[in-house]
Design a protein around this motif. Structure first.
Motif, PDB file in Angstrom:
ATOM      1  N   UNK A 179     -10.273   7.765   6.950  1.00  0.00           N
ATOM      2  CA  UNK A 179      -9.087   7.231   6.833  1.00  0.00           C
ATOM      3  C   UNK A 179      -8.134   7.898   5.902  1.00  0.00           C
ATOM      4  N   UNK A 180      -7.003   8.299   6.014  1.00  0.00           N
ATOM      5  CA  UNK A 180      -6.089   8.842   4.971  1.00  0.00           C
ATOM      6  C   UNK A 180      -4.945   7.603   4.519  1.00  0.00           C
ATOM      7  N   UNK A 181      -5.067   7.054   3.453  1.00  0.00           N
ATOM      8  CA  UNK A 181      -4.257   6.068   2.832  1.00  0.00           C
ATOM      9  C   UNK A 181      -2.984   6.721   2.139  1.00  0.00           C
ATOM     10  N   UNK A 182      -1.773   6.376   2.926  1.00  0.00           N
ATOM     11  CA  UNK A 182      -0.561   6.948   1.920  1.00  0.00           C
ATOM     12  C   UNK A 182      -0.320   5.555   0.975  1.00  0.00           C
ATOM     13  N   UNK A 183      -0.607   5.919  -0.305  1.00  0.00           N
ATOM     14  CA  UNK A 183      -0.244   4.964  -1.446  1.00  0.00           C
ATOM     15  C   UNK A 183       1.007   4.933  -1.845  1.00  0.00           C
ATOM     16  N   UNK A 184       1.375   6.420  -2.445  1.00  0.00           N
ATOM     17  CA  UNK A 184       2.788   6.674  -2.810  1.00  0.00           C
ATOM     18  C   UNK A 184       2.959   7.828  -2.512  1.00  0.00           C
ATOM     19  N   UNK A 185       3.748   8.086  -1.112  1.00  0.00           N
ATOM     20  CA  UNK A 185       4.082   9.186  -0.241  1.00  0.00           C
ATOM     21  C   UNK A 185       4.641  10.375  -1.205  1.00  0.00           C
ATOM     22  N   UNK A 186       3.972  11.439  -0.988  1.00  0.00           N
ATOM     23  CA  UNK A 186       4.339  12.682  -1.689  1.00  0.00           C
ATOM     24  C   UNK A 186       3.675  12.818  -3.222  1.00  0.00           C
ATOM     25  N   UNK A 187       2.940  11.810  -3.385  1.00  0.00           N
ATOM     26  CA  UNK A 187       2.346  11.719  -4.842  1.00  0.00           C
ATOM     27  C   UNK A 187       0.815  11.411  -4.659  1.00  0.00           C
ATOM     28  N   UNK A 188       0.442  10.166  -4.249  1.00  0.00           N
ATOM     29  CA  UNK A 188      -0.882   9.326  -4.072  1.00  0.00           C
ATOM     30  C   UNK A 188      -1.480   9.090  -2.580  1.00  0.00           C
ATOM     31  N   UNK A 189      -2.413   9.634  -2.428  1.00  0.00           N
ATOM     32  CA  UNK A 189      -3.398   9.155  -1.394  1.00  0.00           C
ATOM     33  C   UNK A 189      -4.568   8.956  -1.452  1.00  0.00           C
ATOM     34  N   UNK A 190      -5.333   8.248  -0.664  1.00  0.00           N
ATOM     35  CA  UNK A 190      -6.839   7.919  -0.677  1.00  0.00           C
ATOM     36  C   UNK A 190      -7.390   8.465   0.441  1.00  0.00           C
ATOM     37  N   UNK A 191      -8.735   8.617   0.353  1.00  0.00           N
ATOM     38  CA  UNK A 191      -9.569   8.870   1.627  1.00  0.00           C
ATOM     39  C   UNK A 191     -10.574   7.889   1.598  1.00  0.00           C
TER      40      UNK A 191
END
Length: 155
Positions: free
Chosen positions: A115-127
């Motif tokens: 799962x790819x979490x979009x926390x702050x679009x363009x800046x911070x993501x999570x796997x």
């Protein structure tokens, strides 16, 4: 610094597939095209991932923030690696590849999904592994002008 759980309504969660990275047997994360996001977004809302080849993004893997270069092949965008800092991510080849280590530790292979979490679009993501919950420090990176200065100093 606000802590945000992966199941927060402001975090878009997208199921993504693992693929092979070039001629190697190492898995990498295939990022769907923005127009193919419909049907992949499991929670939250996401119209665009704001990712282009050549970007270096911040990703959280197992509660650790890393930096990952976004690349592309003939089929679309990929994340092949994640490193401890931006410099290592830009040079891609030095240092431990935290993404591959995490995928190996969780017995993930090409064909599996994460799962790819979009926390702050363009800046911070999570796997994260599907079904698991993660916490993120929802911080923004430095303004682009400061990033540009730092990049110039590194060159």
């Amino acid at each position: 610094m606000p802590r945000v759980p992966s199941d927060d309504e402001g975090v878009a969660s997208i199921r993504v597939s693992l693929a092979r990275s070039g001629g190697t047997r190492r898995p990498c994360v295939r990022i769907p095209d923005d127009d193919a996001l419909d049907g992949r977004v499991e929670s939250g809302t996401c119209e665009s991932l704001s990712l282009t080849a050549g970007d270096v993004i911040r990703v959280v893997i197992d509660r650790e923030e890393c930096h990952a270069p976004v690349t592309e092949d003939s089929r679309g965008r990929l994340v092949r690696s994640a490193f401890d800092n931006r410099r290592l991510a830009r040079e891609a080849g030095e240092g431990a590849n935290r993404l591959v280590e995490w995928l190996d530790a969780n017995d993930r292979e090409p064909g599996d999904s994460v799962v790819l979490d979009v926390v702050v679009p363009g800046e911070l993501y999570g796997f994260r592994i599907p079904g698991e919950r993660a916490m993120y420090e929802a911080t923004r990176g430095p303004p682009s002008s400061l990033s540009d200065i730092a990049r110039d100093l590194d060159s």
